[in-house]
Design an enzyme around this catalytic site. Structure first.
Site, PDB file in Angstrom:
ATOM      1  CB  SER A 165      23.471  74.083  34.386  1.00  0.00           C
ATOM      2  OG  SER A 165      22.405  74.063  35.309  1.00  0.00           O
ATOM      3  CG  ASN A 209      22.007  76.288  24.142  1.00  0.00           C
ATOM      4  OD1 ASN A 209      22.324  76.469  25.308  1.00  0.00           O
ATOM      5  ND2 ASN A 209      20.778  76.480  23.705  1.00  0.00           N
ATOM      6  CE1 TYR A 268      21.230  69.806  32.452  1.00  0.00           C
ATOM      7  CE2 TYR A 268      21.258  70.930  34.564  1.00  0.00           C
ATOM      8  CZ  TYR A 268      21.170  70.971  33.183  1.00  0.00           C
ATOM      9  OH  TYR A 268      21.033  72.175  32.539  1.00  0.00           O
ATOM     10  CB  SER A 317      26.775  66.246  32.384  1.00  0.00           C
ATOM     11  OG  SER A 317      25.626  67.063  32.473  1.00  0.00           O
ATOM     12  CE  LYS A 318      24.310  71.318  30.799  1.00  0.00           C
ATOM     13  NZ  LYS A 318      24.584  71.848  29.449  1.00  0.00           N
TER      14      LYS A 318
END
Length: 184
Positions: A84, A32, A97, A100-101
């Site tokens: 995400s 997480n 972001y 990466s997710k």
């Protein structure tokens, strides 16, 4: 809960070793760790991009890699990775972001295939709209918040408890045949 520097393999291994010493085995890993890096691609500093991938992708890799031997010895385990909605829906100004997710989602699918023979499931979850300091939703004017709520099926903000309930399910034997999935 045990914390470690997910970008430091020695810190990761020390944390995993401490858990095994304390409890004798590792049943569940929830990856997480997460940082959000904002900025348009044209002007984003490469070190910011790398920092995002170090935490959001390398951290998932390093912790997963570290628990695999213990889970294989036990003949079972659950790895649950934080993705995400940014992995699904593009967000201008958040390429690092989102990418990466998306990498975490694909890594989850590959790892699920690799670990299935040992009864180890690997899944990812993509939290919805939870007002947090990271996303700034709580700081938006009420009219803007209401417009955002109109885009959600349940017309309410997701609560941390909603995510926790999902994680408990994915960690349980009830989810024993679910692997390689992204639950959004």
């Amino acid at each position: 809960t045990l914390r470690c520097d997910v970008t430091d393999p020695a810190s990761v291994q020390a944390a995993i070793d401490a858990v095994e010493r304390e409890f004798g085995r590792i049943d569940v890993l929830v990856n997480n760790a997460d940082i959000n890096v904002e900025g348009e691609v044209e002007t984003l500093a490469p070190e910011r991009w790398r920092a995002c991938f170090d935490v959001n992708v390398f951290g998932v890799f390093a912790l997963s890699q570290a628990v695999i031997p213990a889970m294989k010895r036990a003949g079972r385990g659950r790895i649950i990775n934080a993705a995400s909605f940014a992995a699904i829906i593009p967000s201008v100004g958040a390429a690092a972001y989102g990418a990466s997710k998306a990498a975490v989602v694909q890594f989850t699918r590959v790892l699920a295939s690799e670990l299935g023979p040992w009864n180890i499931t690997v899944n990812a979850y993509a939290p919805g709209m939870i007002p947090t300091a990271m996303n700034g939703i709580a700081d938006l004017p009420e009219a803007r918040q209401n417009r955002l709520l109109d885009t959600l099926s349940l017309r309410r903000w997701e609560r941390p408890e909603d995510v926790a309930d999902l994680l408990c399910f994915l960690a349980s034997d009830y989810a024993g045949y679910i692997t390689g999935a992204l639950v959004d």
